[in-house]
Design an enzyme around this catalytic site. Structure first.
Site, PDB file in Angstrom:
ATOM      1  N   ARG A   1      34.928  23.724  44.010  1.00 46.98           N
ATOM      2  CA  ARG A   1      33.655  24.136  42.941  1.00 46.98           C
ATOM      3  C   ARG A   1      33.990  25.750  42.917  1.00 46.98           C
ATOM      4  NH1 ARG A   1      31.848  28.313  46.802  1.00 46.98           N
ATOM      5  NH2 ARG A   1      33.108  27.800  48.818  1.00 46.98           N
ATOM      6  N   THR A   2      33.166  25.998  41.698  1.00 42.92           N
ATOM      7  CA  THR A   2      33.563  26.722  41.311  1.00 42.92           C
ATOM      8  C   THR A   2      33.120  28.316  41.332  1.00 42.92           C
ATOM      9  OG1 THR A   2      32.553  26.047  38.850  1.00 42.92           O
ATOM     10  CG2 THR A   2      32.505  28.457  39.121  1.00 42.92           C
ATOM     11  N   LEU A   3      34.326  29.234  41.286  1.00 42.16           N
ATOM     12  CA  LEU A   3      34.125  30.251  42.015  1.00 42.16           C
ATOM     13  C   LEU A   3      34.088  31.015  41.006  1.00 42.16           C
ATOM     14  CD1 LEU A   3      37.594  28.737  44.675  1.00 42.16           C
ATOM     15  CD2 LEU A   3      35.157  29.700  45.335  1.00 42.16           C
TER      16      LEU A   3
ATOM     17  N   ASN B   1      28.217  25.045  43.459  1.00 43.93           N
ATOM     18  CA  ASN B   1      28.959  24.680  42.219  1.00 43.93           C
ATOM     19  C   ASN B   1      28.391  24.367  40.735  1.00 43.93           C
ATOM     20  OD1 ASN B   1      31.816  23.726  41.085  1.00 43.93           O
ATOM     21  ND2 ASN B   1      30.914  22.035  41.248  1.00 43.93           N
TER      22      ASN B   1
END
Lengths: 273, 249
Positions: B26-28, B130
């Site tokens: 997922r986007t961090l 995310n």
């Protein structure tokens, strides 16, 4: 129609290229009680005949609100009609949720038709036994569509389905060219007269018919009995050249009789009060 | 790979990730980002302005990125934040508009519908932890109705007459609040946007002096060729910066 060896399955073609089960489903629509629809540029009116099985029971609900801008009248297997109405409501709500905008009626009608088509091509299903008159609005104005158990749909200026609908169609055919520019009230009047045609001599009262309207700036709603009765009285007193189905003098009596539910008056079943 | 036990069987899976992945999917953090965006409603439609830069951390890496794109016949989408996520959103919208056009029935998705679709998109991604790392600005005109709205990466969504993302939210919006009015002509609207973009150029370290302005009206979209804003650095105190402090670091 006659029975033959090609009509057991919906997935069996006849040598003449017909699907008999689908045609039989369309017969079911013709056996249902009448429903009619007509439209102008800005409004659509749906009306139907509500026959109760017997004096003791209530009558079938045949007109359903699908969204503020779409409504449907059904003829045929009302159970199938209810299920399809639920589907239509679901589609409208999902669209409104994602796009904050009403689902255009033309798109709903196509989705409905595709759903009906599936049932004509699966051996474990049967076609829906109900015809739907869909009234609704989209960007280009008011529309009336007829959805058929075969999965076909057509747009109409005015249409009638169900038993004795031919009488209504004849009346509508004479008048339809004027509908586009009709006022909302004239449209409702024409709808009631068309319904009266299907009654073939029986008295038209607000007990046995239901009328619904949708228009630009007017959300879909079913007119209440009193309003409908007043409209009926208005044009019956004028007694035009249409075959007289009601006596002008009795119009006033009808009002009170409907309230009392006196058994002597026809059509006023106890559960209507 | 299919026989016996592999490393995967000994490693704990991140909840919600596709099975078989060792790392979080997922986007961090964002990597290649666009900075502020400013947009306003004017008399004939919507005007949007953004610079054409995309930074890679603190490096001003790319200088010809178009951060404002047309969507269908009636809308414009501008984005700040992660550029790859912006491109992904454009792909979603492309598909949406395609299916809309395939109906071929005279109905079309307007800016209000696209804005709400984007709101649902961003909010649902946020709920899955995310997010699409963008602040989106959606503007357009349909049937004479002008529409301008914003959606943030956590799904916060609203309509306004003037919006700005990123640093623009802090530097440009006070100017817009004071000077915006309903009847801005095209020239006045451009002047107002330029005023905002100039402040951003001076004060935002990720700004680049190459501005893209896009207009949308009932007739359609107009892309203006990119240009640079005139700046002034000739202040007296900049002339001799170390005066009075020679010898000190």
């Amino acid at each position: 129609m006659f029975r033959n060896q090609y009509d057991t399955d919906v997935t069996t073609w006849s040598p003449a290229g017909r699907l008999f089960q689908v045609e039989y489903a369309m017969e079911a629509v013709k056996q249902g009680s009448a429903a009619i629809g007509l439209r102008s540029r800005t409004h659509v009116v749906l009306a139907c005949v509500n026959k109760a099985n017997n004096e003791l029971s209530s009558h079938q609900k045949k007109i359903f609100k699908v969204d503020d801008h779409i409504g449907v009248a059904i003829a045929g297997l009302t159970a199938d009609g209810r299920v399809l109405s639920r589907y239509m409501r679901s589609e409208c709500i999902n669209h409104a949720f994602t796009y904050e905008s009403p689902l255009p009626v033309g798109r709903l009608v196509v989705q409905l038709a595709d759903k009906a088509q599936v049932c004509t091509q699966r051996s474990w299903k049967r076609p829906y036994g109900v015809g739907l008159l869909v009234a609704g609005l989209d960007e280009s104005g008011a529309h009336l569509y007829y959805n058929c158990p075969s999965g076909n749909y057509f747009e109409y200026q005015a249409f009638a389905i169900g038993s004795r609908s031919q009488a209504a169609k004849t009346y509508l055919e004479r008048r339809f060219e004027k509908f586009m520019d009709s006022s909302r009230d004239d449209l409702v009047k024409d709808a009631l007269i068309a319904i009266r045609e299907t009654l073939q001599g029986e008295r038209l009262t607000s007990n046995i018919c239901t009328v619904a309207v949708v228009g630009v700036g007017e959300p879909f709603h079913i007119l209440d009995q009193n309003t409908v009765q007043q409209l009926i009285d208005a044009f019956e007193i004028v007694a035009e050249e249409e075959p007289p189905a009601a006596e002008a003098g009795d119009a006033a009596d009808q009002e009170t009789a409907a309230g009392e539910g006196a058994p002597a008056e026809e059509g006023a079943a106890p559960m209507d009060i | 790979m299919m026989y016996g036990k592999g490393l995967k069987d000994y490693v704990e899976q991140v909840p919600g990730s596709r099975s078989g992945s060792l790392f979080s999917e997922r986007t961090l953090y964002p990597y290649v980002t666009g900075t502020a965006l400013v947009a306003l409603v004017y008399r004939d439609g919507i005007l949007m302005a953004a610079d054409m830069g995309a930074s890679y951390g603190s490096t001003l890496r790319y200088k010809t990125i178009e951060r404002i794109k047309p969507v269908g016949k009636h809308s414009l989408l501008g984005a700040s934040g992660e550029i790859s996520d912006f491109q992904e959103i454009l792909r979603y919208l492309d598909e949406l508009i395609l299916y809309d056009n395939m109906w071929d029935d005279g109905n079309s998705l307007g800016p209000k519908e696209v804005h709400n679709y984007l709101t649902q998109l961003m909010y649902n991604r946020r709920n899955k932890f995310n997010p699409l790392w963008n602040s989106l600005v959606l503007g357009g005109v349909k049937n004479g109705q002008k529409y301008l709205g914003m959606v943030s990466m956590i799904g916060v969504s609203f309509k306004e007459n003037h919006v700005a993302t990123g640093f623009g939210d802090h530097l440009a919006r006070p100017i817009l609040r004071d000077e915006w009015n309903e009847n801005l002509s095209f020239e006045d609207a451009v002047k107002l946007l330029e005023k905002c973009m100039r402040i951003l150029l001076y004060r935002d370290r990720s700004a680049v002096n190459k501005i893209q302005i896009v207009k949308i009206t009932e007739e359609g979209t107009t892309n203006f060729p990119p240009y640079s804003l005139k700046t002034f650095w000739g202040f007296e105190s900049y002339e001799n910066p170390t005066a009075g402090e020679e010898g000190l670091w």
